[in-house]
Design a protein around this motif. Structure first.
Motif, PDB file in Angstrom:
ATOM      1  N   PHE A   1     -35.115 -30.727   8.799  1.00  0.00           N
ATOM      2  CA  PHE A   1     -34.588 -29.413   8.421  1.00  0.00           C
ATOM      3  C   PHE A   1     -33.639 -29.567   7.230  1.00  0.00           C
TER       4      PHE A   1
ATOM      5  N   TYR B   1     -30.535 -27.367   5.450  1.00  0.00           N
ATOM      6  CA  TYR B   1     -29.623 -26.242   5.605  1.00  0.00           C
ATOM      7  C   TYR B   1     -28.713 -26.186   4.385  1.00  0.00           C
TER       8      TYR B   1
ATOM      9  N   GLN C   1     -24.750 -24.620   3.443  1.00  0.00           N
ATOM     10  CA  GLN C   1     -23.527 -24.019   3.989  1.00  0.00           C
ATOM     11  C   GLN C   1     -22.655 -23.520   2.852  1.00  0.00           C
TER      12      GLN C   1
ATOM     13  N   LEU D   1     -23.819 -21.342   7.689  1.00  0.00           N
ATOM     14  CA  LEU D   1     -24.912 -22.305   7.734  1.00  0.00           C
ATOM     15  C   LEU D   1     -26.228 -21.560   7.846  1.00  0.00           C
TER      16      LEU D   1
ATOM     17  N   LEU E   1     -30.600 -21.893   7.471  1.00  0.00           N
ATOM     18  CA  LEU E   1     -31.766 -22.755   7.373  1.00  0.00           C
ATOM     19  C   LEU E   1     -32.573 -22.406   6.130  1.00  0.00           C
TER      20      LEU E   1
ATOM     21  N   PHE F   1     -27.134 -29.689   3.950  1.00  0.00           N
ATOM     22  CA  PHE F   1     -27.295 -30.615   5.069  1.00  0.00           C
ATOM     23  C   PHE F   1     -28.780 -30.818   5.358  1.00  0.00           C
TER      24      PHE F   1
ATOM     25  N   PHE G   1     -27.469 -34.070  12.470  1.00  0.00           N
ATOM     26  CA  PHE G   1     -27.212 -33.737  11.071  1.00  0.00           C
ATOM     27  C   PHE G   1     -26.760 -34.954  10.272  1.00  0.00           C
TER      28      PHE G   1
ATOM     29  N   PRO H   1     -24.593 -36.311   6.755  1.00  0.00           N
ATOM     30  CA  PRO H   1     -23.226 -36.018   6.312  1.00  0.00           C
ATOM     31  C   PRO H   1     -23.128 -34.916   5.267  1.00  0.00           C
TER      32      PRO H   1
END
Lengths: 105, 114
Positions: free
Chosen positions: B33, B35, B37, B43, B45, B91, B105, B107
């Motif tokens: 995935f 993401y 932010q 956050l 997707l 992410f 997740f 970093p």
């Protein structure tokens, strides 16, 4: 899609206090996770909890799937607990807006 | 396992430049995935893959964004051309299965577009 609401948005505690964070979701789910985002931005898995209760040290979580909510309990809070706590509903990959927790010494 | 690995950790670029973010998922995980932010949107997707195949890219903001997964251990998210509003933390996460599966997740990559 599923709506995820977290409360409270902000929480300030004195070290040693207990707290309860809430996550409401608008539809039935088969997965729910709690994360802690520390001040350095790292997302740390706390609990994978689609239903029931789990405990890990000072933290515990309960999900009541039939009533569409989950609770995260933090006992004897420490300054290192500060950060943002997110719940996420994984079958729709939806994150709540988070609860920003500040624990003061 | 080393967990999800992302590179670079920080990227500063100028508007109009191409940006490539990289991710190595946890070995054995079949879902990956991406993401983003931001303060405004939280956050969100962007896209996810199953067995290297893109499944849902409805979260990709516009055609300037593209993602690939050439093999089970590597994925890229590319922005071309980049714009200041793309500044965010990106992410990557991976899981074994979807839905009833725990996501892990990386970093994150903090992207700043000047």
């Amino acid at each position: 899609g599923i709506q995820v609401e977290q409360s409270p948005p902000d929480l300030i505690l004195q070290e040693g206090a207990n707290s309860t964070l809430r996550c409401n979701f608008s539809d039935s789910v088969n997965n729910l996770q709690w994360f802690h985002q520390n001040p350095w931005g790292q997302l740390i898995n706390l609990f994978y909890i689609p239903s029931g209760t789990k405990q890990n040290g000072r933290l515990s979580a309960t999900t009541v799937a039939t009533e569409r909510y989950s609770l995260l309990y933090i006992s004897s809070s420490q300054t290192t607990d500060s950060g943002v706590y997110f719940c996420a509903v994984a079958n729709d990959m939806r994150f709540g807006a988070g609860t920003r927790l500040t624990v003061k010494p | 396992d080393a967990g999800v690995i992302q590179s670079p950790r920080h990227e500063v670029t100028e508007m109009g430049q191409e940006v490539t973010l990289r991710c190595k998922p946890i070995s054995g995980h079949d879902y990956l995935f991406w993401y983003r932010q931001t303060m405004m949107r939280g956050l969100e997707l962007l896209i996810y893959f199953n067995n290297n195949v893109p499944i849902d890219d409805s979260g990709m903001p516009e055609d300037r964004f593209s993602a690939k997964m050439p093999n089970a251990s590597f994925s890229t998210l590319k922005i071309q051309p980049s714009e200041p509003r793309d500044s965010a933390v990106y992410f990557c996460a991976s899981s074994r299965g979807i839905g009833a599966a725990e996501q892990f997740f990386g970093p994150g990559t903090r992207l700043t577009v000047l």
